[in-house]
Scaffold this active site. Structure first.
Site, mmCIF file in Angstrom:
data_model
loop_
_atom_site.group_PDB
_atom_site.id
_atom_site.type_symbol
_atom_site.label_atom_id
_atom_site.label_comp_id
_atom_site.label_asym_id
_atom_site.label_seq_id
_atom_site.Cartn_x
_atom_site.Cartn_y
_atom_site.Cartn_z
ATOM 1 C CG ASP A 197 -3.790 -0.577 -41.714
ATOM 2 O OD1 ASP A 197 -3.934 -0.910 -42.903
ATOM 3 O OD2 ASP A 197 -4.731 -0.431 -40.915
ATOM 4 C CG ASP A 201 -7.520 -2.280 -44.896
ATOM 5 O OD1 ASP A 201 -6.487 -2.348 -44.177
ATOM 6 O OD2 ASP A 201 -7.663 -2.932 -45.946
ATOM 7 C CD GLN A 203 -8.377 -7.129 -44.038
ATOM 8 O OE1 GLN A 203 -8.380 -6.697 -45.185
ATOM 9 N NE2 GLN A 203 -9.062 -8.207 -43.669
ATOM 10 C CD GLU A 208 0.849 -3.162 -46.064
ATOM 11 O OE1 GLU A 208 0.414 -2.205 -46.731
ATOM 12 O OE2 GLU A 208 0.126 -3.878 -45.337
ATOM 13 C CG ASP A 453 11.877 14.829 10.926
ATOM 14 O OD1 ASP A 453 11.933 13.650 11.316
ATOM 15 O OD2 ASP A 453 10.834 15.517 10.970
ATOM 16 C CG HIS A 509 14.488 11.702 18.373
ATOM 17 N ND1 HIS A 509 13.493 11.574 19.312
ATOM 18 C CD2 HIS A 509 14.291 12.911 17.772
ATOM 19 C CE1 HIS A 509 12.720 12.654 19.281
ATOM 20 N NE2 HIS A 509 13.182 13.478 18.346
ATOM 21 C CB SER A 597 23.559 21.243 12.708
ATOM 22 O OG SER A 597 24.896 20.951 13.064
#
Length: 653
Positions: A197, A201, A203, A208, A453, A509, A597
């Site tokens: 554009d 404008d 349009q 294009e 963890d 665990h 570990s």
């Protein structure tokens, strides 16, 4: 500039005119391509912002594209600052602010949001006045889903001290907005069309629009483009509004895509994957609203904070950052994926230790020295260090340890206050408060859980582990388990590696419920269990180190081998359960004294279906950061024995 592209010429000049028009058309197209490429940010200083855009795992999971803006902050310290935002496997950073007490950034970035994907963004603020490195001052975590559900576009969040999350060091102002899928498509189409554009404008002429489609890489017939343009040109005046054409283009993209290549980075787009193509282009073509766009291509906030040092190392082809195997084998930091927060984080290792480990474990010469007496030296050092960490004098090392790992140890979870610990080892084997680690599906013994963890690697077979992670030439199940009578039952079985770093909670665990059939001690070396050693072809950490092998008999998984492995600086492995005990998943089994570990669990062949996310990251040679009690996998065996007792609401004792 007008919308037309052709010129009126006399018949005498028709040949020259055609040639002139051809050159003009070619010139305009080249200019258009250049203009599109100006938006491209896929270069060395900003790698990963185009071709590595995230993709949807499923179309139903698409929640939208969020635009997050870091506006400003107010700090309690007078300094210069930069800020980072991390979500999933992406991290971006602002420029350094000129302001001190009240830094201003107005830096923005777009993120793909999935309903079941990463949505908690970590915002970090670093002071930048230091020559050696930038210093992390404060952070906050923002759930973008909750933010978007609020009544405000802009909110202020408190910045917390990484060493003591209860202390507020400042605040930061953020804004966040999101478009629904239809609006995202229209917005992208509108932004693309605005490039041609020329007079602004709102349009476009057909010529294009035709040029733009050609640049997209799609060679549709002129008739197809003409039909599309005509459908938008309702009044037949030869021009259409930007909004009308954007809506039509978005609709057409759903039916029969006109865009085959990303106009920014040139990447080929899958015609069958239209939504991901639209997402890719929208992120790639992120012009924003004129504010400063954040720099990307980083894995973690710490990496992003290094700024010019990181870019210099990348320019010199000696970058020490990469996700996966190289980050453990060659890098000074290890990058792992945090399963809970769904983002990449760094495991900090002292630089001098890294250099020492690489010199020893990644060279044939280094391991040759180890074979000539250094193994005994490691044993002696570990024993002496163990005694030192049990002395009252060692308690003075606890504050420095907490400072080094300031954003990785949560004292609010620890059962006793800091003054309770009279030696460093007492702190190292600290217990957690009841309920700090919820156990997944506590009442179901057919669901296995994580044993520690740790940083986890999971493989369906030993062969996969050798391909992606363990590089020692002599690793085998028999070598790992020693000469226990039932070792053959685990041939071809599933392997899970739980690696504990020094900053982790060091009690391990049970991953399953059952009866402890035996615990066998195996003497050996004390190599480090760091990936630098595990990834060494010259060293066989898991089959040469000191370890204890336990066999647990279960109703849902058959026999499960639980191997606790000693390592450098680990003075001892202590068990709090014994042979013959019936145990429940999540119960404490024991602990490692000072040092990091590893625990390895081996399941019999075809007994467990490991969670897909754990397998996927392991296949990329990326460790996953997990906590005790997180789901590991589900039994795929039919129960051969009566069901075990229904156990509910299990917590850590």
């Amino acid at each position: 500039m007008g919308h037309g592209t052709s010129k009126s010429t006399s018949s005498d000049d028709s040949t020259n005119s055609d040639t002139s028009n051809s050159k003009s058309h070619s010139s305009r197209r080249n200019k258009l391509k250049t203009k599109l490429r100006l938006h491209r940010r896929c270069d060395r200083s900003n790698r990963g912002s185009c071709s590595s855009h995230p993709k949807l795992s499923s179309l139903e999971d698409f929640a939208g594209i969020a635009l997050v803006t870091l506006i400003s902050a107010e700090m309690k310290f007078k300094d210069k600052w930069l800020a980072c935002i991390s979500i999933g496997e992406q991290t971006f950073r602002t420029e350094t602010s000129d302001q001190t007490m009240k830094p201003q950034w107005n830096s923005e970035k777009k993120f793909l949001l999935e309903k079941n994907g990463p949505h908690v963004a970590k915002i970090t603020v670093f002071e930048t006045n230091r020559l050696s490195k930038n210093n992390l001052i404060g952070y906050c975590e923002v759930d973008l889903f909750e933010f978007l559900d609020s009544d405000f576009d802009t909110e202020v969040f408190e910045l917390l001290d990484p060493s003591s999350p209860s202390i507020v060091v400042g605040n930061i102002s953020l804004s966040c907005s999101i478009e629904d899928p239809t609006e995202t498509e229209k917005s992208f189409a509108r932004r693309i069309l605005s490039i041609v554009d020329y007079n602004g404008d709102g349009q476009l002429s057909f010529s294009e629009f035709s040029e733009l489609i050609d640049v997209f890489g799609n060679q549709h017939a002129e008739k197809k483009k003409a039909e599309l343009f005509k459908a938008a040109d309702e009044n037949g005046d030869g021009v259409v509004s930007m909004d009308e054409l954007a809506a039509l283009l978005a609709m057409q993209q759903e039916k029969e895509p006109l865009i085959n290549n990303c106009p920014v980075c040139g990447e080929f787009l899958e015609v069958t994957d239209r939504l991901n193509s639209m997402i890719h282009m929208s992120l790639c073509f992120d012009e924003g609203t004129g504010n400063q766009i954040m720099t990307g291509g980083f894995l973690t906030d710490k990496q992003a904070s290094y700024g010019w040092m990181f870019k210099l190392s990348e320019w010199a082809h000696v970058s020490s950052y990469d996700a996966g195997l190289n980050s453990g084998k060659n890098a000074s930091h290890i990058v792992v994926f945090d399963r809970k927060k769904k983002r990449l984080v760094e495991e900090i290792i002292d630089g001098k230790i890294v250099l020492s480990m690489r010199a020893i474990y990644q060279s044939k010469v280094g391991l040759g020295i180890m074979d000539k007496g250094a193994k005994e030296l490691l044993q002696s050092i570990s024993e002496k260090q163990g005694k030192k960490m049990n002395s009252p004098e060692s308690a003075k090392d606890i504050p420095a340890f907490l400072k080094f790992f300031k954003d990785q140890i949560n004292m609010a979870e620890v059962k006793y206050p800091l003054h309770h610990f009279k030696t460093f080892n007492e702190f190292f084997i600290r217990e957690l408060k009841p309920g700090a680690r919820p156990i997944a599906h506590a009442g179901r013994d057919d669901v296995a859980v994580c044993a520690a963890d740790c940083r986890l690697m999971a493989f369906n077979t030993v062969e996969e582990s050798l391909r992606f992670w363990i590089k020692g030439k002599k690793f085998s199940i028999r070598g790992l388990l020693g000469n226990i009578p039932c070792s053959d039952a685990f041939i071809g079985g599933t392997l899970v590696i739980f690696r504990l770093a020094p900053q982790d909670y060091h009690r391990f665990h049970f991953p399953v419920s059952g009866k402890i059939e035996q615990i066998v001690d195996i003497s050996g070396c004390l190599y480090t269990v760091n990936p630098i050693a595990v990834n060494s072809k010259y060293c066989n950490v898991f089959t040469e180190n000191k370890r204890a092998v336990s066999i647990i008999s279960t109703a849902h998984f058959g026999k499960v081998a639980f191997v606790a492995i000693g390592a450098t600086m680990v003075g001892s492995i202590t068990f709090t359960k014994k042979k013959g005990d019936y145990v429940r998943k999540g119960d404490e089994f024991g602990y490692f004294s000072f040092g990091g570990s590893t625990v390895i669990c081996v399941f019999e062949k075809d007994s467990i279906a490991l969670d897909e996310d754990l397998l996927a990251y392991s296949a990329r040679s990326i460790e996953t950061l997990v906590s005790v009690g997180m789901q590991l996998g589900v039994s795929v065996r039919k129960r051969a024995e009566p069901p075990l007792p229904d156990i509910r609401n299990i917590t850590i004792h």
